[in-house]
Design a protein around this motif. Structure first.
Motif, PDB file in Angstrom:
ATOM      1  N   LYS A  38       2.120   1.785  -3.369  1.00 37.62           N
ATOM      2  CA  LYS A  38       1.022   2.302  -4.204  1.00 37.62           C
ATOM      3  C   LYS A  38       0.861   3.805  -3.996  1.00 37.62           C
ATOM      4  N   THR A  39       0.799   4.252  -2.738  1.00 42.08           N
ATOM      5  CA  THR A  39       0.588   5.680  -2.472  1.00 42.08           C
ATOM      6  C   THR A  39       1.763   6.531  -2.950  1.00 42.08           C
ATOM      7  N   GLU A  96       0.837  -1.204   0.000  1.00 43.77           N
ATOM      8  CA  GLU A  96       0.000   0.000   0.000  1.00 43.77           C
ATOM      9  C   GLU A  96       0.871   1.254   0.000  1.00 43.77           C
ATOM     10  N   TRP A  97       1.969   1.234   0.759  1.00 42.66           N
ATOM     11  CA  TRP A  97       2.875   2.371   0.774  1.00 42.66           C
ATOM     12  C   TRP A  97       3.487   2.576  -0.617  1.00 42.66           C
TER      13      TRP A  97
END
Length: 166
Positions: A103-104, A100-101
């Protein structure tokens, strides 16, 4: 190696981390930044001694770790990289947090799958355990995150593939 053995590893020591039982000639060199129940986060370095990104590696794949070898002498005074990763927390799904990190941050990510395939792309979405990745120019790839055994971010290989190597 098990969780308890890995927890005892000194985070200020650079290690050889072996994950391929078929070829002990291949290993990662780096500092173990954090140990979780199922994964470790490794700050890795190339054969030239340059920073080679961060890896999150399935603990079950690690069959040997070495320190103080003659090979590691070249890395002895290596400066550490700091402040480039999010704070990953025990008790959460560390693998998903790491992805997720990425991705962001819109990072190109390298996934090593349980069936020994490498998938490279940017993460479009994570929905119900399915990752949707975009890897130009080849389109999109969908796969279950539970099949991931290793993830790499900011590696030289990824930088080379985007022309961002410095």
């Amino acid at each position: 190696m098990n969780f308890q053995q890995l927890k005892k590893m000194n985070q200020d020591v650079i290690y050889e981390v072996y994950t391929n039982m078929e070829s002990s000639e291949f290993f990662y060199v780096g500092y173990i930044q954090k140990v979780f129940n199922e994964f470790i986060v490794l700050e890795s370095y190339s054969e030239c001694g340059t920073f080679d990104g961060f890896r999150i590696i399935d603990v079950a794949r690690i069959f040997k770790i070495q320190a103080g070898t003659q090979y590691l002498e070249r890395y002895r005074n290596l400066p550490r990289v700091s402040g480039q990763l999010p704070q990953l927390e025990d008790g959460k799904n560390v693998l998903l947090e790491f992805i997720e990190w990425g991705k962001t941050q819109n990072k190109l990510v390298e996934f090593i799958m349980a069936w020994d395939e490498k998938i490279i792309g940017t993460v479009v979405s994570i929905d119900e355990g399915i990752l949707d990745t975009n890897f130009k120019p080849d389109g999109r790839c969908f796969f279950e995150y539970e099949d991931i055994i290793e993830v790499g971010l900011d590696t030289n290989y990824l930088k080379l593939s985007t022309g961002d190597i410095t």
